[in-house]
Design an enzyme around this catalytic site. Structure first.
Site, PDB file in Angstrom:
ATOM      1  N   GLU A  23       4.683  -5.103   7.111  1.00 17.12           N
ATOM      2  CA  GLU A  23       3.926  -4.036   7.777  1.00 17.12           C
ATOM      3  C   GLU A  23       4.373  -3.793   9.209  1.00 17.12           C
ATOM      4  OE1 GLU A  23       2.575  -6.445   5.885  1.00 17.12           O
ATOM      5  OE2 GLU A  23       0.895  -5.666   4.708  1.00 17.12           O
ATOM      6  N   GLY A  29       0.555  -5.039   0.932  1.00 17.32           N
ATOM      7  CA  GLY A  29      -0.634  -5.136   0.090  1.00 17.32           C
ATOM      8  C   GLY A  29      -0.354  -5.790  -1.259  1.00 17.32           C
ATOM      9  N   GLU A  56      -0.643  -9.373  -0.560  1.00 15.69           N
ATOM     10  CA  GLU A  56      -2.068  -9.646  -0.318  1.00 15.69           C
ATOM     11  C   GLU A  56      -2.859  -9.657  -1.620  1.00 15.69           C
ATOM     12  OE1 GLU A  56      -2.038  -6.476   2.680  1.00 15.69           O
ATOM     13  OE2 GLU A  56      -3.035  -7.898   4.019  1.00 15.69           O
ATOM     14  N   ALA A  68       0.859  -1.176   0.000  1.00 13.10           N
ATOM     15  CA  ALA A  68       0.000   0.000   0.000  1.00 13.10           C
ATOM     16  C   ALA A  68       0.899   1.230   0.000  1.00 13.10           C
ATOM     17  CB  ALA A  68      -0.893  -0.014   1.233  1.00 13.10           C
TER      18      ALA A  68
HETATM   19  C1  HXC Z   1       5.032   4.368  -1.186  1.00  9.85           C
HETATM   20  C2  HXC Z   1       6.957   3.415  -2.000  1.00  9.85           C
HETATM   21  C3  HXC Z   1       6.590   2.160  -1.451  1.00  9.85           C
HETATM   22  C4  HXC Z   1       5.356   2.075  -0.752  1.00  9.85           C
HETATM   23  C5  HXC Z   1       8.472   1.942  -2.455  1.00  9.85           C
HETATM   24  N1  HXC Z   1       8.128   3.223  -2.615  1.00  9.85           N
HETATM   25  N2  HXC Z   1       7.569   1.266  -1.756  1.00  9.85           N
HETATM   26  N3  HXC Z   1       6.167   4.503  -1.869  1.00  9.85           N
HETATM   27  N4  HXC Z   1       4.610   3.219  -0.640  1.00  9.85           N
HETATM   28  N5  HXC Z   1       4.894   0.924  -0.213  1.00  9.85           N
HETATM   29  C6  HXC Z   1       8.859   4.270  -3.312  1.00  9.85           C
HETATM   30  C7  HXC Z   1      10.053   4.772  -2.521  1.00  9.85           C
HETATM   31  O1  HXC Z   1       9.648   5.705  -1.568  1.00  9.85           O
HETATM   32  C8  HXC Z   1      10.903   5.363  -3.608  1.00  9.85           C
HETATM   33  O2  HXC Z   1      10.391   6.618  -3.959  1.00  9.85           O
HETATM   34  C9  HXC Z   1      10.668   4.428  -4.795  1.00  9.85           C
HETATM   35  O3  HXC Z   1       9.419   3.766  -4.509  1.00  9.85           O
HETATM   36  C10 HXC Z   1      11.741   3.395  -4.957  1.00  9.85           C
HETATM   37  O4  HXC Z   1      11.900   2.694  -3.720  1.00  9.85           O
HETATM   38  P1  HXC Z   1      13.302   2.490  -3.002  1.00  9.85           P
HETATM   39  O5  HXC Z   1      13.018   2.234  -1.565  1.00  9.85           O
HETATM   40  O6  HXC Z   1      14.230   3.600  -3.323  1.00  9.85           O
HETATM   41  O7  HXC Z   1      13.824   1.161  -3.736  1.00  9.85           O
HETATM   42  P2  HXC Z   1      14.820   0.058  -3.155  1.00  9.85           P
HETATM   43  O8  HXC Z   1      15.919   0.720  -2.359  1.00  9.85           O
HETATM   44  O9  HXC Z   1      15.170  -0.795  -4.307  1.00  9.85           O
HETATM   45  O10 HXC Z   1      13.954  -0.774  -2.103  1.00  9.85           O
HETATM   46  C11 HXC Z   1      12.835  -1.549  -2.531  1.00  9.85           C
HETATM   47  C12 HXC Z   1      11.953  -1.942  -1.308  1.00  9.85           C
HETATM   48  C13 HXC Z   1      11.606  -0.672  -0.521  1.00  9.85           C
HETATM   49  C14 HXC Z   1      12.739  -2.927  -0.409  1.00  9.85           C
HETATM   50  C15 HXC Z   1      10.726  -2.648  -1.878  1.00  9.85           C
HETATM   51  O11 HXC Z   1      11.057   0.296  -1.450  1.00  9.85           O
HETATM   52  C16 HXC Z   1      10.604  -0.891   0.552  1.00  9.85           C
HETATM   53  O12 HXC Z   1      10.922  -1.418   1.611  1.00  9.85           O
HETATM   54  N6  HXC Z   1       9.348  -0.467   0.337  1.00  9.85           N
HETATM   55  C17 HXC Z   1       8.296  -0.519   1.335  1.00  9.85           C
HETATM   56  C18 HXC Z   1       7.814  -1.926   1.491  1.00  9.85           C
HETATM   57  C19 HXC Z   1       6.720  -2.003   2.547  1.00  9.85           C
HETATM   58  O13 HXC Z   1       6.943  -1.741   3.733  1.00  9.85           O
HETATM   59  N7  HXC Z   1       5.516  -2.396   2.134  1.00  9.85           N
HETATM   60  C20 HXC Z   1       4.384  -2.526   3.009  1.00  9.85           C
HETATM   61  C21 HXC Z   1       3.583  -1.286   2.913  1.00  9.85           C
HETATM   62  S1  HXC Z   1       2.281  -1.308   4.121  1.00  9.85           S
HETATM   63  P3  HXC Z   1      11.287   7.948  -3.895  1.00  9.85           P
HETATM   64  O14 HXC Z   1      10.326   9.026  -4.319  1.00  9.85           O
HETATM   65  O15 HXC Z   1      11.765   8.061  -2.495  1.00  9.85           O
HETATM   66  O16 HXC Z   1      12.379   7.665  -4.885  1.00  9.85           O
HETATM   67  C22 HXC Z   1       1.034  -2.160   3.429  1.00  9.85           C
HETATM   68  C23 HXC Z   1      -0.189  -2.221   4.289  1.00  9.85           C
HETATM   69  C24 HXC Z   1      -1.094  -3.316   3.846  1.00  9.85           C
HETATM   70  O17 HXC Z   1       1.122  -2.647   2.370  1.00  9.85           O
HETATM   71  C25 HXC Z   1      -2.424  -2.804   3.572  1.00  9.85           C
HETATM   72  C26 HXC Z   1      -3.118  -3.592   2.495  1.00  9.85           C
HETATM   73  C27 HXC Z   1      -3.293  -2.925   1.153  1.00  9.85           C
END
Ligand code: HXC
Length: 257
Positions: free
Chosen positions: A131, A108, A111, A65
Site C-alpha cells: 500500500e 487487502g 489482510e 483492494a
Molecule cells: C485493481 C488490479 C489490482 C488491484 C491488479 N489489477 N491488481 N485492479 N486493483 N489491486 C488488475 C490490473 O490493473 C490489470 O488489469 C490486471 O489486474 C492484471 O494485472 P497486471 O498488473 O497486468 O498483472 P502483472 O503484471 O502480472 O502484475 C501483478 C501484480 C500487479 C504485481 C500483482 O497487478 C500489482 O502490483 N497489483 C497491485 C497490487 C497492490 O498494490 N495491492 C494493494 C492494493 S491497496 P488491466 O485491466 O489493466 O489488464 C489495498 C488497500 C488495503 O489493498 C485495504 C484493505 C482492503
C-alpha cells in the site's frame, strides 16, 4: 444464490469459496466484499458446514483492494460509509476458516488471508503489503495482524517498503502454517478442513475462540478464559464420546452439533 465475484461450493461438510475476478487478479471490490461476508454468515448458520476454505486462482489469491474503485474516494465518504469496516465480519466468523493461498496475496488480499484462522500456502505464494507505494497504508488490519504474525522488524520492513515475502520465508517466520505444491493446494486445504469438520463442532469452535483470545488479552486472562471453556467441555456428549472411543480403541462418533 448466484454470485458475481465468487464461486461457492460444498465438499461434504466443507464450504469452499473461490474468489472469482480472475482478470483483475481477484482485486477486492465492494461487491466481492459484500458477497463474501454474506456467504461466510450463511456458512456459519448452516448446520451442514463444519469448516470453510477461501481460495483464489493459481495466479492470485487476491492482489488487494480494488485500486480503480478506491482511486477517487474522499475522506468524508470513506468515513461516513466506514470504508472497509464490513471486513471485520470475516474475522468474526465462528467456524474455522482456512485461507488457501497461491500466487499474490497483496494488500487487502494478505489482510484477508490473515483474518482466516490459518493460511496454507502454495509454493507460488507471495505475500505483501504494498500500500505504501500507492500513498496509503494497510487498512484492513495489516499493520496489526502482520506485526503479531511476524514481529515488528519484518512487519515494519514490509509495510514501510512494500517488499514481498515468498512462501518459504512466510513459512519460516510463521505467517503460514505449511507450504504445499501449488497443484495440491485446494485439495489439501479441503482435506484439512474436512478433518476439522469431522471433529466435535462446539469443541472446535471453543478451541478457535480460545486461541483468538491470545490476540486480545493478557496471558493470565487468556489462560483463565481457556480454563473456563475447558471445564465447560466436560458437560458435552462429545467429550464423553471422544474419551470412551479412545478407551474402547475405536473411532469417535461426534454428534457435531
Ligand atoms: C485493481 C488490479 C489490482 C488491484 C491488479 N489489477 N491488481 N485492479 N486493483 N489491486 C488488475 C490490473 O490493473 C490489470 O488489469 C490486471 O489486474 C492484471 O494485472 P497486471 O498488473 O497486468 O498483472 P502483472 O503484471 O502480472 O502484475 C501483478 C501484480 C500487479 C504485481 C500483482 O497487478 C500489482 O502490483 N497489483 C497491485 C497490487 C497492490 O498494490 N495491492 C494493494 C492494493 S491497496 P488491466 O485491466 O489493466 O489488464 C489495498 C488497500 C488495503 O489493498 C485495504 C484493505 C482492503
Amino acid at each position: 444464490a448466484t454470485f458475481e465475484t465468487l464461486i461457492v461450493e460444498t465438499r461434504g461438510a466443507v464450504g469452499l469459496v473461490t474468489l472469482d475476478r480472475p482478470k483483475q487478479l481477484n482485486a477486492l471490490n465492494s461487491v466481492l466484499i459484500r458477497e463474501l461476508v454474506g456467504q461466510l454468515r450463511a456458512f456459519d448458520a448452516d448446520p451442514a458446514i463444519g469448516a470453510v476454505v477461501i481460495t483464489g486462482s493459481q495466479k492470485a489469491f487476491a492482489a488487494g483492494a480494488d485500486i480503480k474503485e478506491m482511486a477517487e474516494l474522499g475522506f468524508v465518504e470513506a468515513y461516513i460509509h466506514d470504508f472497509l469496516g464490513e471486513w471485520d465480519a470475516v474475522a468474526r466468523t465462528r467456524k474455522p476458516l482456512i485461507a488457501a493461498v497461491a500466487g499474490y496475496a497483496l494488500g487487502g488480499g494478505c489482510e484477508l488471508a490473515m483474518m482466516c484462522d490459518f493460511i496454507l500456502a502454495a509454493d507460488t505464494a507471495k505475500f505483501g503489503q504494498p500500500e505504501i507505494t500507492l500513498g496509503i497504508m494497510p487498512g484492513a488490519g495489516g499493520t496489526q495482524r502482520l506485526t503479531r504474525f511476524v514481529g515488528k522488524s519484518k512487519a515494519m520492513e514490509m509495510i514501510l517498503t512494500g517488499r514481498l515475502m515468498d512462501a518459504a520465508e512466510a513459512e519460516r517466520v510463521g505467517l503460514v502454517s505449511r507450504v504445499v505444491p501449488a497443484a495440491d493446494l485446494v485439495e489439501e486445504a479441503v482435506k484439512v478442513a474436512g478433518k476439522i469438520a469431522g471433529l466435535s463442532r462446539p469443541i472446535v469452535m471453543m478451541a478457535k475462540e480460545s486461541v483468538n483470545a491470545a490476540y486480545e488479552t493478557t496471558l493470565t486472562e487468556g489462560a483463565r478464559f481457556e480454563r473456563r471453556l475447558f471445564h465447560a467441555m466436560f458437560s458435552t456428549d462429545d467429550q464423553k464420546e471422544g474419551m470412551a472411543a479412545f478407551i474402547d480403541k475405536r473411532s469417535p462418533d461426534f454428534r457435531n452439533r
